[in-house]
Design an enzyme around this catalytic site. Structure first.
Site, PDB file in Angstrom:
ATOM      1  N   SER A  48       7.919   3.597  -2.342  1.00 47.66           N
ATOM      2  CA  SER A  48       9.334   3.885  -2.583  1.00 47.66           C
ATOM      3  C   SER A  48       9.505   4.971  -3.639  1.00 47.66           C
ATOM      4  O   SER A  48      10.484   5.734  -3.598  1.00 47.66           O
ATOM      5  CB  SER A  48      10.081   2.612  -2.990  1.00 47.66           C
ATOM      6  OG  SER A  48       9.505   2.011  -4.128  1.00 47.66           O
ATOM      7  N   CYS A  55      13.643 -11.712   3.099  1.00 54.18           N
ATOM      8  CA  CYS A  55      14.080 -10.866   1.993  1.00 54.18           C
ATOM      9  C   CYS A  55      14.679  -9.564   2.519  1.00 54.18           C
ATOM     10  O   CYS A  55      15.736  -9.123   2.061  1.00 54.18           O
ATOM     11  CB  CYS A  55      12.907 -10.581   1.056  1.00 54.18           C
ATOM     12  SG  CYS A  55      13.357  -9.579  -0.380  1.00 54.18           S
ATOM     13  N   GLY A  64      10.748   2.643   1.319  1.00 55.20           N
ATOM     14  CA  GLY A  64       9.362   3.094   1.465  1.00 55.20           C
ATOM     15  C   GLY A  64       8.601   2.361   2.548  1.00 55.20           C
ATOM     16  O   GLY A  64       7.367   2.410   2.576  1.00 55.20           O
ATOM     17  N   SER A  95      10.944  -0.264  -5.491  1.00 55.64           N
ATOM     18  CA  SER A  95      10.250  -1.488  -5.902  1.00 55.64           C
ATOM     19  C   SER A  95       9.378  -1.271  -7.131  1.00 55.64           C
ATOM     20  O   SER A  95       8.882  -2.222  -7.725  1.00 55.64           O
ATOM     21  CB  SER A  95       9.362  -1.982  -4.762  1.00 55.64           C
ATOM     22  OG  SER A  95       8.314  -1.054  -4.531  1.00 55.64           O
ATOM     23  N   CYS A 150       5.801 -11.718  -3.449  1.00 58.29           N
ATOM     24  CA  CYS A 150       6.136 -11.379  -4.843  1.00 58.29           C
ATOM     25  C   CYS A 150       6.278 -12.600  -5.738  1.00 58.29           C
ATOM     26  O   CYS A 150       5.951 -12.540  -6.915  1.00 58.29           O
ATOM     27  CB  CYS A 150       7.403 -10.530  -4.890  1.00 58.29           C
ATOM     28  SG  CYS A 150       8.913 -11.368  -4.363  1.00 58.29           S
TER      29      CYS A 150
END
Length: 380
Positions: free
Chosen positions: A33, A120, A144, A28, A217
């Site tokens: 991550s 998502c 992650g 990301s 996001c």
């Protein structure tokens, strides 16, 4: 060619030499991550980093300089260059809009309180991206997320993270057994985020001190209503605020500005006892308010159940479990009753306030860390 059955399992639980094990890491651009990718590359795995471009903040919010997505992609690429593994950016904007954003907007317009991060994971990261990982001949995909995958007597199991403050199980309840077999979560056993940042510093990652993302996001400033108004022009139509007897107490600027359990910002001051939003009547554009006791819910109807238990879900006739009905609340004791292969009734042993359609109800093992899946709360 069949593998030698004597080949020992590597640290990812795969019977292959580390150097011959390909891992796609969902990157990301954040520290979590990035650490996963760096750690696996350092161990000698064949790492392939993949970052999804999900959303153009600037175009969607009509804001200049809203380049968060671009910065994250840049950060992921820098980590890949630093650690010496390939990195790809995939344009998933159309998939993300169709699978996540449109439903988010429509759910809000219907008076629900959706959780787009779950959709998502379910419809994009653990579906399309996971298939991309298979197409790249990966042996597994790593993320992650703070959650644990453990091997039980019947196969892979999903368990809460070691650090309860970082646990992301609420957002991953819809992970299927088939997906779980392919996924790995290398950070789930860590005791704290400090350990993750220490690993980032150890590997010299440029994102070691990058702050955590706090918002959805595509709602970077936390203002859901303004995003929905841009996605669905005319959505914020005014209406009345009424009590449970239908008496008009005031006016509002759109149902999308309210959620079940809300007390502040109603604009109906001067009352002796505080009132809370107890229902949203979308069809009549009414926000219905009442005393706090009306928020207490004991029976929670659940649909789209994803079951990760060992037995068939229909056989769960009366089972004591723990459940979460909001991501920020601790698990509470409940009774789970399967009504069909995909629907259930959850009876909370102690009534909860502010249980809202559109939120998830996640099932946990009583006295343990295992997650048995969950479903979506609906109005019944």
């Amino acid at each position: 060619m069949s593998l030698d059955t004597a080949t020992p399992l590597n640290s990812l639980g795969i019977a292959k030499p580390v150097s011959e094990t390909r891992v796609v890491v969902a990157m990301s651009g954040g520290v979590d991550s990035s650490v996963v990718a760096a750690m696996l590359a350092d161990e000698g795995y064949d790492v392939v980093g993949v970052t999804l471009q999900l959303y153009d903040h600037g175009a969607a919010l009509a804001k200049k300089g809203a380049c968060c997505a671009g910065i994250d992609i840049h950060d992921a690429r820098r980590v890949a260059e630093e650690m010496g593994f390939p990195h790809y950016v995939l344009d998933y904007e159309n998939i993300f809009r169709d699978a996540v954003i449109d439903e988010f907007a429509d759910s809000y317009l219907a008076g629900a309180t959706p959780v787009p991060c779950i959709r998502c994971n379910e419809r994009v990261k653990f579906k399309d991206l996971l298939e991309t990982a298979r197409d790249l001949d990966a042996d597994c995909m790593a993320t992650g997320h703070y959650i644990q995958r453990k091997t039980g007597p019947h196969g892979a199991e999903l368990h809460s993270a070691a650090d309860a403050n970082r646990d992301q199980s609420y957002f991953l309840f819809s992970t299927t057994q088939q997906q779980l077999d392919f996924l790995r979560f290398p950070l789930g056993h860590l005791a704290s985020k400090d350990e993750t940042r220490a690993l980032a510093a150890k590997y010299g990652l440029p994102v070691a001190m990058k702050p955590d993302s706090q918002d959805i996001c595509f709602v970077p400033n936390g203002d859901y209503a303004s995003v929905i108004e841009k996605l669905r022009p005319g959505a914020a139509e005014p209406g009345e605020i009424v009590d449970i007897d239908g008496n008009v107490l005031g006016n509002h600027k759109g149902v999308i500005h309210y959620t079940i359990g809300q007390r502040r910002g109603l604009g109906i001051g001067g009352l002796v006892d505080p009132l809370y939003v107890v229902k949203l009547d979308v069809d009549n554009r009414r926000v219905i308010v009442g005393p706090k006791e009306l928020l207490a819910t004991r029976i929670v109807p659940v649909r789209e159940v994803n079951w990760l238990g060992d037995e068939t879900f229909e056989n769960v006739t009366e089972r004591e479990i723990m459940v979460k009905v909001r991501s920020t609340r601790p698990p509470r004791p409940a009774i789970l009753r399967a009504l069909s292969p995909s629907t259930a009734e959850v009876e909370l042993l102690t009534p909860e306030e502010g249980v809202s359609p559109g939120q998830a109800c996640v099932f946990y093992e009583t006295g343990g860390s295992r997650i048995f899946g969950g479903g979506w709360i609906h109005a019944g």
